[in-house]
Scaffold this active site. Structure first.
Site, PDB file in Angstrom:
ATOM      1  N   ASP A  72       0.850  -1.256   0.071  1.00  0.00           N
ATOM      2  CA  ASP A  72      -0.230  -0.039   0.200  1.00  0.00           C
ATOM      3  C   ASP A  72       0.918   1.323  -0.071  1.00  0.00           C
ATOM      4  O   ASP A  72       2.157   1.244   0.318  1.00  0.00           O
ATOM      5  CB  ASP A  72      -0.988  -0.039   1.404  1.00  0.00           C
ATOM      6  N   LYS A 106      -3.715   3.123  -2.867  1.00  0.00           N
ATOM      7  CA  LYS A 106      -5.220   3.450  -3.063  1.00  0.00           C
ATOM      8  C   LYS A 106      -5.725   4.861  -2.466  1.00  0.00           C
ATOM      9  O   LYS A 106      -6.628   5.140  -1.863  1.00  0.00           O
ATOM     10  CB  LYS A 106      -5.958   2.267  -2.295  1.00  0.00           C
ATOM     11  N   MET A 135      -9.479   7.489   8.328  1.00  0.00           N
ATOM     12  CA  MET A 135      -9.695   7.970   6.906  1.00  0.00           C
ATOM     13  C   MET A 135     -10.574   9.003   7.116  1.00  0.00           C
ATOM     14  O   MET A 135     -11.311   9.349   6.266  1.00  0.00           O
ATOM     15  CB  MET A 135      -9.860   7.125   6.068  1.00  0.00           C
TER      16      MET A 135
END
Length: 482
Positions: free
Chosen positions: A252, A274, A387
């Site tokens: 990631d 991502k 997030m």
């Protein structure tokens, strides 16, 4: 050629008599190790520490009470002097050497004819490290480094190989064929099954392979590995071993360069970031890459920030791999909630202020709309939003609208566990304004609840941007609230 100061030797002490002189903690440690090696241990000393007394009562050691006597050494293969008296240790060593016995005087190489190395035990595999007495602390540090790289399942693998050694040699008489078989044994499904505590299935795989004419091909596998929040020191030992064994690493964007630096140097590294607003690799593309490399026979690591099963889509990837018959394992990582809370001094639970923790993703507007805000607005629970930097206005508005108190404390941690960590603390009503003032950027984690007030007193890592008090006032305010 430089000469060796010591001759490396592994001694079979099974049912052989060994003498340990001394009854303290050091003697207890030496006796325990000798017992693990199967020796018949005699301990001589005026008194014994509780651990040695218990061993004597259980009949696991022979106890000779009183001051050392020369005839204690009669019939012994090895002698260990673990007393606090150097004159006595000199006497023990001198008498032992005169009888051509191997003698170790603890922490005194000059008096010793053998030394006990730092040992990594994956029996029947043993790795011993010695500095020839020059730097035992360095030897122990090297042992720790090597220990982290050796899979605990190696011992079970060697035991299995030992039991089938004759059949392996009979089936693969050609040396090259036998080497290929042992490569498969280490790199293939047998070792993988032992890692996940399935010894019966592993043995079945070995038996099936021995029934074939040729050595089986090495099949690929995937490890879903949690990289933790960024600090490489928080990587688990199993994760480190996976990185050192990987042929291909799909990582990631949030995996730190310091963690990637720990990987095998010749491994192929593929970024499958991502992060919102930047490079985006679809989940379908990640699935295709995992399948492609595993089917090519590679050992693949899917390296995810935090933990694979906490907002990491690890469950989707595991299901996909299982559907396609790919061998896989999951290596948990320290998720951001645990790491950011710890590095900011915020206990996620507290017996007076929070009896539950909720982990919430605020990655997109759709996820926010599906949350039960009435439940999230209840007091005496800790909320952790992943997030959520771009949704702070929405989070604040929803919580206030559903009854959460405007003065509820929060801690917003940017780059948690990294050297660039910043912790912003304040109250819920001011959250969006404070975050904008300090230009908080992703990745950042929001902890909200009564326990967040403790960040002021307990913060210890990174930069503090708190609008809350730092010291005794915090404890007083929480006590009054309780």
């Amino acid at each position: 050629m430089r000469s060796m100061q010591l001759y490396p030797l592994f001694a079979d002490l099974t049912d052989r008599p060994v003498l340990v002189v001394g009854g303290g903690d050091v003697a207890a440690r030496k006796s325990a190790m000798l017992l693990r090696a199967g020796a018949k241990v005699t301990v001589g000393a005026p008194v014994l520490v509780p651990e040695l007394r218990e061993l004597a009562q259980q009949g696991r050691i022979i106890y000779r009470a009183g001051a050392y006597q020369s005839d204690w050494q009669d019939g012994m293969w090895l002698v260990v002097a673990a007393t606090r008296s150097r004159p006595l240790n000199i006497r023990i060593a001198t008498e032992g050497h005169a009888q051509q016995r191997l003698v170790n005087v603890v922490d005194d190489p000059a008096l010793s004819s053998f030394q006990v190395p730092a040992v990594i035990d994956r029996s029947p595999l043993l790795v011993a490290i010695s500095s020839s007495g020059a730097a035992p602390v360095l030897a122990r540090r090297l042992r720790e480094r090597i220990e982290s790289l050796l899979d605990p399942a190696l011992g079970s693998l060697l035991q299995l190989a030992q039991r089938y050694r004759a059949r392996i040699r009979a089936r693969h008489t050609d040396l090259a064929s036998r080497r290929r078989f042992y490569d498969w044994l280490h790199d293939g499904p047998v070792h993988a099954l032992l890692r996940v505590s399935q010894p019966t299935h592993a043995e079945q795989q070995l038996v099936t392979a021995l029934s074939r004419r040729e050595a089986p091909n090495i099949q690929g596998s995937v490890a879903l590995v949690g990289a933790g929040p960024g600090d490489p020191g928080l990587l688990t030992l199993r994760a480190l071993r996976a990185l050192n064994e990987a042929d291909v690493i799909l990582h990631d964007e949030l995996v730190s360069p310091e963690v990637l630096d720990l990987a095998r140097r010749d491994a192929i590294q593929i970024a499958v970031g991502k992060r919102g607003g930047g490079i985006h690799t679809s989940q379908q593309s990640i699935h295709a890459l995992l399948l492609e490399h595993a089917q090519a026979g590679h050992r693949v690591v899917r390296l995810k920030g935090g933990d694979p099963f906490v907002f990491g889509r690890g469950g989707e990837e595991l299901a996909f791999l299982r559907e396609h018959g790919i061998a896989c394992e999951v290596v948990p990582g320290i998720t951001a909630a645990l790491a950011c809370a710890a590095y900011s001094g915020v206990p996620l639970t507290h017996r007076d202020h929070a009896q539950s923790v909720r982990l919430v993703t605020a990655h997109c507007q759709h996820s926010l709309n599906t949350l039960d805000w009435s439940e999230l607005a209840r007091e005496h629970q800790t909320l952790v939003f992943y997030m959520g930097v771009s949704k702070l206005d929405d989070i604040t508005r929803q919580l206030l609208a559903h009854g959460r108190a405007p003065d509820t404390p929060f801690a917003l941690i940017e780059n948690g566990s990294l050297p660039t960590q910043r912790t912003l603390a304040g109250t819920l009503a001011a959250l969006p304004v404070l975050a904008a003032q300090h230009a908080i950027q992703a990745p950042a984690l929001l902890i909200l609840g009564e326990v967040a007030a403790l960040a002021g007193a307990s913060h210890w890592h990174g930069e503090w941007l708190g609008a809350l008090p730092r010291h005794g006032a915090v404890a007083a305010n929480l006590a009054n609230a309780a």
